[in-house]
Design a protein around this motif. Sequence first.
Motif, mmCIF file in Angstrom:
data_model
loop_
_atom_site.group_PDB
_atom_site.id
_atom_site.type_symbol
_atom_site.label_atom_id
_atom_site.label_comp_id
_atom_site.label_asym_id
_atom_site.label_seq_id
_atom_site.Cartn_x
_atom_site.Cartn_y
_atom_site.Cartn_z
ATOM 1 N N LEU A 38 0.771 -0.938 -0.363
ATOM 2 C CA LEU A 38 0.189 0.045 -0.448
ATOM 3 C C LEU A 38 0.778 1.185 -0.403
ATOM 4 O O LEU A 38 -0.088 1.784 -0.910
ATOM 5 N N LYS A 39 1.922 1.099 0.774
ATOM 6 C CA LYS A 39 3.045 2.513 0.695
ATOM 7 C C LYS A 39 3.163 2.672 -0.536
ATOM 8 O O LYS A 39 3.741 3.416 -0.969
ATOM 9 N N ALA A 40 3.735 1.382 -1.132
ATOM 10 C CA ALA A 40 4.213 1.736 -2.676
ATOM 11 C C ALA A 40 3.758 2.200 -3.355
ATOM 12 O O ALA A 40 4.077 3.049 -4.460
ATOM 13 N N GLN A 41 2.093 1.853 -3.437
ATOM 14 C CA GLN A 41 1.354 2.167 -4.758
ATOM 15 C C GLN A 41 0.784 3.896 -4.411
ATOM 16 O O GLN A 41 0.558 4.658 -4.903
ATOM 17 N N GLY A 42 0.991 4.008 -2.694
ATOM 18 C CA GLY A 42 0.624 5.459 -2.412
ATOM 19 C C GLY A 42 1.329 6.434 -3.171
ATOM 20 O O GLY A 42 1.741 6.925 -4.243
ATOM 21 N N ILE A 43 3.188 5.881 -2.951
ATOM 22 C CA ILE A 43 4.074 6.578 -3.525
ATOM 23 C C ILE A 43 4.025 6.220 -4.902
ATOM 24 O O ILE A 43 4.180 7.523 -5.746
ATOM 25 N N GLY A 44 3.656 5.753 -5.818
ATOM 26 C CA GLY A 44 3.334 5.375 -7.048
ATOM 27 C C GLY A 44 2.447 6.229 -7.450
ATOM 28 O O GLY A 44 3.110 7.172 -8.856
ATOM 29 N N ASN A 45 1.508 6.674 -7.809
ATOM 30 C CA ASN A 45 0.452 6.887 -7.337
ATOM 31 C C ASN A 45 0.982 8.895 -7.230
ATOM 32 O O ASN A 45 -0.139 9.769 -8.666
ATOM 33 N N ILE A 46 1.081 9.288 -6.445
ATOM 34 C CA ILE A 46 2.052 10.118 -5.820
ATOM 35 C C ILE A 46 2.468 10.332 -7.582
ATOM 36 O O ILE A 46 2.218 11.913 -7.773
ATOM 37 N N LEU A 47 3.864 10.386 -8.010
ATOM 38 C CA LEU A 47 4.645 10.698 -8.382
ATOM 39 C C LEU A 47 3.675 10.422 -9.656
ATOM 40 O O LEU A 47 3.998 11.554 -10.902
ATOM 41 N N SER A 48 2.934 9.979 -10.282
ATOM 42 C CA SER A 48 2.200 9.439 -11.250
ATOM 43 C C SER A 48 1.544 11.075 -11.650
ATOM 44 O O SER A 48 1.354 11.624 -12.776
ATOM 45 N N ALA A 49 0.828 11.104 -10.576
ATOM 46 C CA ALA A 49 -0.039 12.745 -10.847
ATOM 47 C C ALA A 49 1.020 13.295 -11.108
ATOM 48 O O ALA A 49 0.529 15.222 -11.360
ATOM 49 N N LEU A 50 2.894 13.632 -10.671
ATOM 50 C CA LEU A 50 2.764 14.959 -10.270
ATOM 51 C C LEU A 50 2.993 15.311 -11.679
ATOM 52 O O LEU A 50 4.016 16.175 -12.576
ATOM 53 N N LEU A 51 3.401 13.456 -12.480
ATOM 54 C CA LEU A 51 3.908 13.479 -13.542
ATOM 55 C C LEU A 51 3.430 14.157 -15.000
ATOM 56 O O LEU A 51 3.544 13.812 -16.556
#
Length: 554
Positions: free
Chosen positions: A298-311
């Motif tokens: 869940l932490k990994a998915q959270g970081i992934g979605n944060i980065l995906s949104a920023l890009l």
Amino acid sequence: MTKNTSIFANLKSDFASGLVVFLVALPLCLGIALASGAPLFAGIISGVVGGIVVGYLSNSHLSVSGPAAGLTAIVLVAITDLGSFNSFLLAVLIAGIIQLALGFIKAGSISNYFPTNVIEGMLAGIGVIIFLKQIPHAFGYDNDFEGDESFLQQDGLNTFSELFSVFNHIQLGSVVITLVSLSILIAWTKVDFLKKMKLVPAALIAVIVGILLNEFFIQSGSSLAITSEHLVSLPVPKTFEELKNIFVTPDFTAITNSKVWIVAFTIAVVASIETLLCIEAADRMDAQKRYTDTNVELKAQGIGNILSALLGGLPMTSVVVRTSANNNAGAKSKMSAIIHGILLLVSVLAIPSLLNKIPLATLAAVLLLVGYKLANPNIIKHFWEKGKYQFIPFMATFIGVVFTDLLKGVTLGIIISIIFVLKGNMKRAYNFRKEEYQEGDIIHIDLAQEVSFLNKAAIKATLNKIPSNSKVVINATDTDYIAHDVLDLIKEFKKIKSKELNISTKLVGFKDAYDIENSDGYKNKVTIEHRYNVMKRKLEVIENKEIIFKEDKL
């Protein structure tokens, strides 16, 4: 527990499987972005981040993350309601933060309570969906977007009516390429010298042959030539400015918009549930039976979605289709998911024109085999033999996934499982002694009289903490009932994990055949005689005490 090994330890097999997942993921990323009403490159960005970033941070060995079909309806409505894609990206960023928080509060542990028969029913249902949804693409009818997993389609048709529409839109060139691709893929698993060529995936050969065949059709002016609408359709940036415009940032001024927060919570919840379901499915597929820390996921998915949104990317989850393709291609570690992400990034930037020559029919052939392996008819027979309490939730999930979607099908299966458990376990208690052990200790684990799948999490955690070089005695002498989920867990621990960690495991009171008797679990026949003897001894003790008491009175 697993041994710590380098992610580069199985680079040969992981590179080959990563290449296969890349080929499968490319059209899925584009198709899901198209269906979501988002820029096409938003799907690619999500796939790249899901592969490289989430793949690296996750401790799942098979799971592959990227844009998910289960979120398309949410994304499509959200972009329209919020008025801009930039505002939607802010919602994705907030959703990522929520997922990160869920990981820290250990909400991922809920996945331990997903029954195995429901997970297996979900996988079989997804297998049927993959197979049925790829048949139109195999015949050259590409009306529905790649990656659709819902029974009701956006074009007004459904999975079955789409099949009948194929007869009016058959493209012979696509049929030829599908048959050739299937022949290559099947030959790679049957012919001995081809099976040894693990570094060269059959899917890559099928793609190359598909491209060459279509180029031949085009050059010869044949009617079999496949036109662009039946090929991968990746936008090709012609200038650096166009390339730079691919990346879009969230609109932080929309932070006060209540709709943004509603969308964020919706995405966080749905994406987290889909991820946990997929992780459980991935662990079930894993031949080495390695367990994934779902809170880390869940932490990994959270970081992934944060980065995906920023890009400027779409929200992501762990995805069953890509994970299944990864497992079928022979992935050994998470390096496969990382490689798929790197290949997505490099190829999209370096060779987009070449990628646009790939026939969708070839990729349909790859997914047809993935679907068939997931929906193997033997799995239905397997659960039929386990009894009605295992079979009914399995079939309910299976049918629900095929005729609705993944989340609704799984919800139906879990509800039925809970009804059965509540009905049969109202008076069942589970007492489990949990202690700290040192290496080399003899560890005694005494199972209670009734052990349901609700006890799976505690038993899994205990077995996972047993140190190497220990001696373990698991005693089921007093146990009348053991759920199949727990029984499978114990059997897997004895056969695989204990050998890996040099743990001597002794099972006491288990019947060798693990018989099933009119139950959703294992009824221990040994305990019938044992309980009779125990009760007999207790009556003798009581009788003796009564005699002594009478003598004292005299």
